[in-house]
Design an enzyme around this catalytic site. Structure first.
Site, PDB file in Angstrom:
ATOM      1  CG  ASP A  31      -2.068   0.950   1.109  1.00  0.00           C
ATOM      2  OD1 ASP A  31      -2.350   1.418  -0.005  1.00  0.00           O
ATOM      3  OD2 ASP A  31      -2.701   1.242   2.139  1.00  0.00           O
ATOM      4  CG  ASN A  79      -7.292  -2.351  -6.481  1.00  0.00           C
ATOM      5  OD1 ASN A  79      -6.326  -3.070  -6.226  1.00  0.00           O
ATOM      6  ND2 ASN A  79      -7.752  -1.450  -5.610  1.00  0.00           N
TER       7      ASN A  79
END
Length: 250
Positions: A31, A79
């Protein structure tokens, strides 16, 4: 003690004599690529590109430390809702990464695998992945990339396969156990992760390995993924070494 002997007894932190027992599978939530790029006034894709170099570094750290399985959360089912340009760029980066490091995977004897909904990917990318998976299938050390993946979706797909077997009479309803569900997951032969590391300081699991993380240890670092290096890797392993893992026992 030789490296082979060390790998049989535990995990050696790079450039150290520190031995980490019982760390066989490391999973990572990568991340912070977008924030890394934003801090530098760069497009988000530049952060993702920088993150691919971190993947390569971490693969080498794991090799040096004797860690057999490395699972990387590369692209979630959620995503797909990102801007199309970013999604297309990510897919192109993934294909380029596989082509660029295929030879290195072969040289270092690392098996490439993926988990997730591969059917969501383009036909070309699917073929690229399948080719490298086949070429590296005989190696013991593994890098597992989670693509178009979510933990809930993986469990749902496993339950669907079980339901089909029950319907077809190949599996008795009373045989549906935790072991049966685990056997129908995307990589049933891979042990549950011992340690899950998340970069960028976020304190959530983000739908990652929900079934497998039941007794995983977690380590959160504020460092953004492109900046994750050997010092952060060593810190994560040292934190793991201090944990007392009782798996519900005393």
């Amino acid at each position: 003690m030789t490296n082979d002997e060390l790998q049989m007894t535990g995990t050696l932190i790079p450039n150290s004599s520190f031995l980490i027992p019982n760390l066989n599978h490391l999973a990572m939530i990568m991340d912070g690529n977008g924030r890394w790029a934003r801090q530098r006034g760069l497009p988000r894709l530049a952060g993702h590109e920088a993150g691919t170099e971190t993947v390569r570094r971490v693969m080498n750290y794991c090799r040096d430390a004797g860690i057999r399985y490395l699972t990387l959360y590369a692209f979630s089912t959620e995503n797909w809702s990102r801007p199309q340009g970013e999604v297309d760029g990510l897919m192109a980066l993934l294909g380029a990464f596989i082509r660029k490091y295929e030879e290195e995977l072969m040289e270092k004897q690392v098996r490439l695998r993926t988990i997730g909904n591969r059917a969501d990917l383009s036909a070309g990318l699917q073929a690229e992945i399948a080719r490298v998976e086949a070429a590296t299938a005989h190696f013991e050390r593994q890098v597992i990339i989670a693509l178009s993946y979510s933990g809930r979706n993986e469990i749902a797909r496993a339950v669907r396969r079980i339901a089909e077997e029950v319907r077809d009479g190949t599996l008795a309803p009373e045989a549906v156990s935790e072991a049966a569900i685990a056997a129908h997951l995307d990589a049933p032969d891979v042990p549950d992760p011992d340690l899950i590391v998340r970069t960028s300081g976020e304190m959530r699991v983000s739908n990652f390995l929900l079934w497998q993380c039941a007794y995983s240890e977690f380590h959160i670092t504020p460092v953004l993924w492109p900046d994750f290096g050997e010092a952060e890797f060593k810190e994560a392993l040292e934190a793991f070494a201090k944990r007392s893992r009782r798996f519900g026992g005393v």
